[in-house]
Design an enzyme around this catalytic site. Sequence first.
Site, PDB file in Angstrom:
ATOM      1  N   LYS A  96       0.867  -1.180   0.000  1.00 52.59           N
ATOM      2  CA  LYS A  96       0.000   0.000   0.000  1.00 52.59           C
ATOM      3  C   LYS A  96       0.903   1.229   0.000  1.00 52.59           C
ATOM      4  O   LYS A  96       2.052   1.156   0.440  1.00 52.59           O
ATOM      5  CB  LYS A  96      -0.865  -0.007   1.274  1.00 52.59           C
ATOM      6  CG  LYS A  96      -2.086   0.845   1.196  1.00 52.59           C
ATOM      7  CD  LYS A  96      -3.294   0.076   0.688  1.00 52.59           C
ATOM      8  CE  LYS A  96      -4.498   0.976   0.565  1.00 52.59           C
ATOM      9  NZ  LYS A  96      -5.671   0.286   0.073  1.00 52.59           N
ATOM     10  N   VAL A 200     -20.340   0.937  -3.819  1.00 57.06           N
ATOM     11  CA  VAL A 200     -20.530  -0.494  -3.556  1.00 57.06           C
ATOM     12  C   VAL A 200     -21.933  -0.763  -3.005  1.00 57.06           C
ATOM     13  O   VAL A 200     -22.640  -1.661  -3.483  1.00 57.06           O
ATOM     14  CB  VAL A 200     -19.460  -1.030  -2.565  1.00 57.06           C
ATOM     15  CG1 VAL A 200     -19.691  -2.512  -2.294  1.00 57.06           C
ATOM     16  CG2 VAL A 200     -18.062  -0.819  -3.109  1.00 57.06           C
TER      17      VAL A 200
HETATM   18  P1  NAD Z   1     -18.296   5.497  -1.422  1.00 59.13           P
HETATM   19  O1  NAD Z   1     -17.560   6.668  -0.912  1.00 59.13           O
HETATM   20  O2  NAD Z   1     -18.774   5.480  -2.832  1.00 59.13           O
HETATM   21  O3  NAD Z   1     -19.581   5.202  -0.500  1.00 59.13           O
HETATM   22  C1  NAD Z   1     -19.567   5.314   0.882  1.00 59.13           C
HETATM   23  C2  NAD Z   1     -20.935   5.842   1.292  1.00 59.13           C
HETATM   24  O4  NAD Z   1     -21.000   5.858   2.716  1.00 59.13           O
HETATM   25  C3  NAD Z   1     -21.203   7.266   0.808  1.00 59.13           C
HETATM   26  O5  NAD Z   1     -22.459   7.332   0.163  1.00 59.13           O
HETATM   27  C4  NAD Z   1     -21.182   8.076   2.099  1.00 59.13           C
HETATM   28  O6  NAD Z   1     -22.042   9.215   2.049  1.00 59.13           O
HETATM   29  C5  NAD Z   1     -21.660   7.037   3.097  1.00 59.13           C
HETATM   30  N1  NAD Z   1     -21.367   7.361   4.492  1.00 59.13           N
HETATM   31  C6  NAD Z   1     -20.328   8.042   5.000  1.00 59.13           C
HETATM   32  N2  NAD Z   1     -20.450   8.165   6.329  1.00 59.13           N
HETATM   33  C7  NAD Z   1     -21.607   7.550   6.664  1.00 59.13           C
HETATM   34  C8  NAD Z   1     -22.298   7.327   7.880  1.00 59.13           C
HETATM   35  N3  NAD Z   1     -21.825   7.805   9.035  1.00 59.13           N
HETATM   36  N4  NAD Z   1     -23.457   6.622   7.862  1.00 59.13           N
HETATM   37  C9  NAD Z   1     -23.959   6.156   6.702  1.00 59.13           C
HETATM   38  N5  NAD Z   1     -23.347   6.338   5.514  1.00 59.13           N
HETATM   39  C10 NAD Z   1     -22.198   7.027   5.504  1.00 59.13           C
HETATM   40  O7  NAD Z   1     -17.347   4.248  -1.112  1.00 59.13           O
HETATM   41  P2  NAD Z   1     -17.448   2.780  -1.729  1.00 59.13           P
HETATM   42  O8  NAD Z   1     -16.457   2.664  -2.823  1.00 59.13           O
HETATM   43  O9  NAD Z   1     -18.867   2.429  -1.957  1.00 59.13           O
HETATM   44  O10 NAD Z   1     -16.874   1.908  -0.521  1.00 59.13           O
HETATM   45  C11 NAD Z   1     -17.678   1.613   0.599  1.00 59.13           C
HETATM   46  C12 NAD Z   1     -16.829   0.827   1.606  1.00 59.13           C
HETATM   47  O11 NAD Z   1     -16.367  -0.375   1.001  1.00 59.13           O
HETATM   48  C13 NAD Z   1     -15.589   1.583   2.071  1.00 59.13           C
HETATM   49  O12 NAD Z   1     -15.341   1.223   3.426  1.00 59.13           O
HETATM   50  C14 NAD Z   1     -14.483   1.017   1.194  1.00 59.13           C
HETATM   51  O13 NAD Z   1     -13.218   1.082   1.815  1.00 59.13           O
HETATM   52  C15 NAD Z   1     -14.936  -0.431   1.052  1.00 59.13           C
HETATM   53  N6  NAD Z   1     -14.442  -1.072  -0.163  1.00 59.13           N
HETATM   54  C16 NAD Z   1     -14.724  -0.562  -1.401  1.00 59.13           C
HETATM   55  C17 NAD Z   1     -14.259  -1.214  -2.543  1.00 59.13           C
HETATM   56  C18 NAD Z   1     -14.582  -0.709  -3.918  1.00 59.13           C
HETATM   57  O14 NAD Z   1     -14.394  -1.442  -4.898  1.00 59.13           O
HETATM   58  N7  NAD Z   1     -15.083   0.501  -4.062  1.00 59.13           N
HETATM   59  C19 NAD Z   1     -13.515  -2.399  -2.429  1.00 59.13           C
HETATM   60  C20 NAD Z   1     -13.265  -2.909  -1.149  1.00 59.13           C
HETATM   61  C21 NAD Z   1     -13.731  -2.242  -0.022  1.00 59.13           C
END
Ligand code: NAD
Length: 370
Positions: A96, A200
């Site tokens: 990372k 996601v």
């Molecule tokens: P994203 O930023 O698109 O979505 C996250 C969502 O969570 C946003 O809509 C945000 O407004 C919301 N959020 C923030 N704080 C919040 C709270 N207190 N209560 C409720 N909702 C809240 O991110 P993503 O890409 O969808 O990723 C979501 C999670 O999955 C993250 O933890 C990320 O690390 C993990 N992840 C993502 C991927 C990927 O391919 N994108 C892969 C592995 C892990």
Amino acid sequence: MRHFKIKSNKNLFMSNIEIFTQLATYEHEQIVFCNDNATGLRAIIAIHNTVLGPGLGGTRIWNYQNEAEAINDVMRLSRGMTYKAAISGLNLGGAKAVIIGDSSKIKTEALMRKFGRFVKNLNGKYITAEDVNTTTKDMEYVNMETNHVVGLPESMGGGGDPSPVTSYGVYMGMKACAKSVFGSDSLSGKKIAVQGTGKVGGHLLDFLHKEGATLFISDINEDALKHYAGTLGATVVTGDEIYGLDVDIFAPCALGAILNDTNIAKLKCSIVAGAANNQLADETIHGPLLMNKGITYAPDFLINAGGLINVYQEHIGYNRETAYRKAEHIFDVTSEIIKVSANEKIYTQKAAMNLAEKRISDILNVRATY
Ligand code: NAD
């Protein structure tokens, strides 16, 4: 023969910067400090383990309070990538990178390209990708200086946004849990609460809606909530209300460390299966706590590996169908982990970590001879 074993992460936080002690404790291979006065680049690349292949992990830009915090984060995250790649059957190690600073102030083409030069100099031992506060566009800049980058747009031969594949893997992991807990992998009629309706969470909601689940959602983004309430008929809940809902499945898809003493006490669900990274506030405490409460927890690094699977495909020659097929395999691995957890009376996260460590040990042995 050295047996590969990673210790618990509970003491990983460094108050003093004793880098070699930390490298030795968690068996990190290499840490690279990158400085460039002209662009203001201050980056750290941590390569945790490359037994299975080159270390792959995204580059995060974050305004860390101090250097110890940045080092701690990059070491913790790189170690997590080792587990994620190993359990997903990928020929990748864990690594990372973090760039220190406020992304809205420091990010320039020159800075990202300079970072690309540092990645290039590692000759493929580290492969970078986008992460928090870096975008596909930033990776295009990195790619101007090195080929050791994935997560490029489809127009450049990359795999594009990995989120749909991540969602599909989470969906598969959730179905495996349902099969074990309810006797059928069907989610039709199941009440499912999704925290976070971003990239996601949003795609996951689509899969769940198609299967006939009853959906509950929370987010801090009002527009996203309105969208899914309108298009999928999801019920909107506010703030912490989501933890105490009387649902079958809770899917954390927003924040890490939400599975803590307070929130676990509120849970009424039978399954926790979501995409967020590092959901267990302390894996050694909250993994067993969920198990003792009779809740089946799908290990996050296992079921959210679809994104990594997608970028790995990009590394070896992108094919979307193969990426989805490999993400589908998350169903089988999750089922296996649940069985091992029950047989060995260990929490699922521990069972998953054991399986990942075993694969690394086995392959280390395979590679012991020329
Ligand atoms: P994203 O930023 O698109 O979505 C996250 C969502 O969570 C946003 O809509 C945000 O407004 C919301 N959020 C923030 N704080 C919040 C709270 N207190 N209560 C409720 N909702 C809240 O991110 P993503 O890409 O969808 O990723 C979501 C999670 O999955 C993250 O933890 C990320 O690390 C993990 N992840 C993502 C991927 C990927 O391919 N994108 C892969 C592995 C892990």
